[in-house]
Scaffold this active site. Structure first.
Site, PDB file in Angstrom:
ATOM      1  N   GLY A   1       0.829  -1.209   0.000  1.00  0.00           N
ATOM      2  CA  GLY A   1       0.000   0.000   0.000  1.00  0.00           C
ATOM      3  C   GLY A   1       0.854   1.245   0.000  1.00  0.00           C
ATOM      4  N   ALA A   2       1.932   1.202  -0.778  1.00  0.00           N
ATOM      5  CA  ALA A   2       2.973   2.231  -0.672  1.00  0.00           C
ATOM      6  C   ALA A   2       2.939   3.284  -1.769  1.00  0.00           C
ATOM      7  CB  ALA A   2       4.347   1.561  -0.647  1.00  0.00           C
TER       8      ALA A   2
ATOM      9  N   ALA B   1     -10.815  -5.919  11.937  1.00  0.00           N
ATOM     10  CA  ALA B   1      -9.609  -6.265  11.180  1.00  0.00           C
ATOM     11  C   ALA B   1      -8.359  -5.735  11.865  1.00  0.00           C
ATOM     12  CB  ALA B   1      -9.704  -5.722   9.758  1.00  0.00           C
ATOM     13  N   LYS B   2      -8.405  -4.503  12.334  1.00  0.00           N
ATOM     14  CA  LYS B   2      -7.231  -3.898  12.970  1.00  0.00           C
ATOM     15  C   LYS B   2      -6.937  -4.545  14.321  1.00  0.00           C
ATOM     16  CE  LYS B   2      -5.952  -0.899   9.861  1.00  0.00           C
ATOM     17  NZ  LYS B   2      -4.727  -1.172   9.080  1.00  0.00           N
TER      18      LYS B   2
ATOM     19  N   TYR C   1     -13.596  -2.593   9.945  1.00  0.00           N
ATOM     20  CA  TYR C   1     -12.241  -2.055  10.068  1.00  0.00           C
ATOM     21  C   TYR C   1     -11.683  -2.280  11.478  1.00  0.00           C
ATOM     22  CZ  TYR C   1      -8.506   1.463   9.402  1.00  0.00           C
ATOM     23  OH  TYR C   1      -7.301   2.117   9.294  1.00  0.00           O
TER      24      TYR C   1
ATOM     25  N   SER D   1      -4.514   0.223  14.085  1.00  0.00           N
ATOM     26  CA  SER D   1      -5.173   1.526  14.172  1.00  0.00           C
ATOM     27  C   SER D   1      -5.762   1.697  15.567  1.00  0.00           C
ATOM     28  CB  SER D   1      -6.301   1.617  13.139  1.00  0.00           C
ATOM     29  OG  SER D   1      -7.129   2.744  13.374  1.00  0.00           O
TER      30      SER D   1
ATOM     31  N   VAL E   1      -2.625  -7.820  -2.673  1.00  0.00           N
ATOM     32  CA  VAL E   1      -2.133  -8.596  -1.529  1.00  0.00           C
ATOM     33  C   VAL E   1      -3.108  -9.685  -1.094  1.00  0.00           C
ATOM     34  CG1 VAL E   1      -0.646  -6.743  -0.672  1.00  0.00           C
ATOM     35  CG2 VAL E   1      -3.013  -6.927   0.180  1.00  0.00           C
TER      36      VAL E   1
END
Length: 251
Positions: A11-12, A155-156, A152, A140, A62
């Site tokens: 994700g860069a 997942a985090k 989210y 996060s 990914v």
């Protein structure tokens, strides 16, 4: 003798990932800049090369097992065996639970958790062979719960458990695993959140800053600095940790 290490940052192409890639390059690492589209990674690679660093752009999803394996093979051939991995790739599909679709849930889980799993599995064999490795997963503050982010947040939080398990399994091979949990960081993602809420990004940032003890919002370089520490050879006795980079807000 100085060892040039190879780092992978997912994700860069922009935001936090781009800042991390540039920071690791300035630390002397060769960097594979990964995002969905290879072309989107090229400006980051050009910036690294202009500063005297070494990098390549890699287009890979990914969540795709074959794409990950092929990508890591290419990186190994072109830059050298990767011993630093930063799992930064992420997406948001925010909504209240009763409005959240199955696709919203699955997309977020797949990118954050399946993606981190596939990348770590592909990279760890190079790390264990080298008897050195650094895995940094981007969590996060939302891992603690956040309205409208059931997918989210889950997942985090999952990434934190994943991180601690990698630390237990890989430590004896000289591989550390740590997580960074950013608070409010100024990125395209937070700008999109402001737009969705119907406020300007400046007003959104100002409102957030009032809730942060250091009285400002975070920037991608703040996260890149933390990644640089975890990825360093000197951080070999730090593993299984979750660092909240959130300006002093409760964690």
């Amino acid at each position: 003798m100085t060892i040039t290490r190879t780092a992978i940052v997912t994700g860069a192409a922009r935001g936090i990932g781009a800042a991390v890639a540039k920071r690791l390059a300035s630390d002397g690492m060769a960097v594979a800049v990964i995002d969905l589209e290879e072309s989107a990674c090229k400006p980051v690679v050009a910036e690294i090369e202009a500063a005297g660093g070494k990098a390549i752009a890699v287009g890979a999803d990914v969540t795709d097992e074959s794409a990950v394996e092929n990508g890591v093979t290419r990186i190994t051939e072109e830059l050298g065996a990767p011993t630093v991995l930063v799992n930064n790739a992420g997406v948001i599909r925010d909504n209240l639970l009763f409005r959240m679709t199955t696709n919203d849930w699955d997309t977020v889980m797949n990118v954050h958790l399946r993606g981190a799993f596939l990348m770590a599995r592909a990279a760890q064999k190079h790390m264990t062979e080298a008897k050195f490795g650094r895995i940094v997963n981007l969590s996060s503050t939302s891992a603690l719960g956040n309205r409208g982010q059931a997918n989210y947040s889950a997942a985090k939080a999952g990434l934190q458990g994943f991180t601690k398990t990698l630390a237990l399994e890989l430590g004896k091979f000289g591989v550390t695993a740590n997580a960074i949990a950013p608070g409010f960081i100024e990125t395209e993602m937070t700008a999109a959140t402001a737009e969705r809420m119907g406020v300007t990004f400046e007003d959104f940032k100002a409102g957030a800053a009032k809730q942060i003890p250091v009285a400002r919002t975070g920037r991608p370089d703040d996260i890149a600095h933390a990644v640089s520490f975890f990825a360093s050879a000197e951080a070999g006795f730090v593993s299984g940790q979750v660092l909240y980079v959130s300006g002093g807000t409760a964690a």
